[in-house]
Scaffold this active site. Sequence first.
Site, mmCIF file in Angstrom:
data_model
loop_
_atom_site.group_PDB
_atom_site.id
_atom_site.type_symbol
_atom_site.label_atom_id
_atom_site.label_comp_id
_atom_site.label_asym_id
_atom_site.label_seq_id
_atom_site.Cartn_x
_atom_site.Cartn_y
_atom_site.Cartn_z
ATOM 1 N N ARG A 231 31.616 39.226 35.522
ATOM 2 C CA ARG A 231 31.371 39.823 36.826
ATOM 3 C C ARG A 231 32.455 39.351 37.783
ATOM 4 N NH1 ARG A 231 28.630 43.074 34.773
ATOM 5 N NH2 ARG A 231 26.508 43.754 35.276
ATOM 6 N N ASP A 255 38.554 43.311 34.073
ATOM 7 C CA ASP A 255 37.732 44.522 34.006
ATOM 8 C C ASP A 255 36.736 44.586 35.151
ATOM 9 O OD1 ASP A 255 36.809 46.921 32.530
ATOM 10 O OD2 ASP A 255 34.961 45.780 32.288
ATOM 11 N N GLU A 260 33.955 46.689 43.943
ATOM 12 C CA GLU A 260 34.364 47.802 43.094
ATOM 13 C C GLU A 260 33.985 49.122 43.738
ATOM 14 O OE1 GLU A 260 32.664 47.099 39.224
ATOM 15 O OE2 GLU A 260 33.796 45.229 38.939
ATOM 16 N N HIS A 279 36.121 48.450 35.026
ATOM 17 C CA HIS A 279 34.766 48.080 34.620
ATOM 18 C C HIS A 279 34.264 49.011 33.506
ATOM 19 C CE1 HIS A 279 30.953 45.877 36.205
ATOM 20 N NE2 HIS A 279 30.883 46.059 34.887
ATOM 21 N N SER A 281 34.735 48.008 30.050
ATOM 22 C CA SER A 281 34.799 47.279 28.778
ATOM 23 C C SER A 281 33.563 47.498 27.917
ATOM 24 C CB SER A 281 35.000 45.782 29.021
ATOM 25 O OG SER A 281 33.908 45.219 29.712
#
Length: 320
Positions: A231, A255, A260, A279, A281
């Site tokens: 995170r 990632d 975001e 984000h 993955s």
Amino acid sequence: MQKRKIVITRKLEQNHIEQIKKVIPDWELIVGKDKDIWQEHAMDVEIIAGWTKGLEEYCLDPQSKLQWLQTWSAGVDNLPLDGLELRGITLTSANGVHAYPISETIFALMLGLTRKIHTYVRNQQTKTWHHANMGLEMHDKTVGIIGVGAIGKETAKLAKAFRMTVLGVRNSGMPVEYVDEMYTLDQLDLLLPKCDYVVVTLPHTKKTHRLFGAEQFSQMNPKAFFINIGRGEIVVEDELVRALMEGTIAGAGLDVFEKEPLSAESPLWELENVIITPHTSGSTENYNKRLIESILIPNLKAYISGGNPSINLVDFSKGY
């Protein structure tokens, strides 16, 4: 007599719907992402699978019949955990669904940074033929996996194919297959200097919030790469940027981010020693299949038999 209800706030293929119906043939099954589909059932539904915007006002209402919430994600830090605990709602996560795709992404980032694939992609766009000082390899190096859960275990297993030494961090400090040395979270300062790669797979909790900052980056080998697929809030982002710009660490594969989507103003976009993925993955063609067959259905069978769902049962005191 009103049928017992389960709402799944996701779009599912018909074969997955039929699999669930076989387990609860006498229940009313409501499936769909749009609020118009599930809203009228939200107050009298017994089980919800998949958290989505707008559910909170119903789930936390004292008149709600909700007993169990199964998330469609591994992380639960975006849920109203205090409210769910107060209402006595059982919470289970999708932890474990991501082990294959995320471990693949971890190695894609590690290999990309090591073998300068991101640099060559940039060069290709400008038709530039340049060596870019290629020289590193991953074999026989040391990787530190910060958070040896399902993803960490799979990453450790893959690392052994590269003959890597694997150091791990988990709360218990108990040994795990494929991990050569295990540490606890308060022993990060002992682990970080030994690593050529530091991979963060932790959930975001009160304990892990802003865990990685200037102090931790200064403890790393200046030739080491930092990978974060956990995170974004685990990292102090501006201090990571500084470490990357000043050469405190060699590079990063990211990632996840503090906010975001990542702002267009973020310096991370322009740094040549950084690979960014949005984000994604955990994205995989097999996501719904694994979640339904390995987590939701077994938990559902336990629930309707009078027991408690036990797979990925969230401990509210830990936040995961």
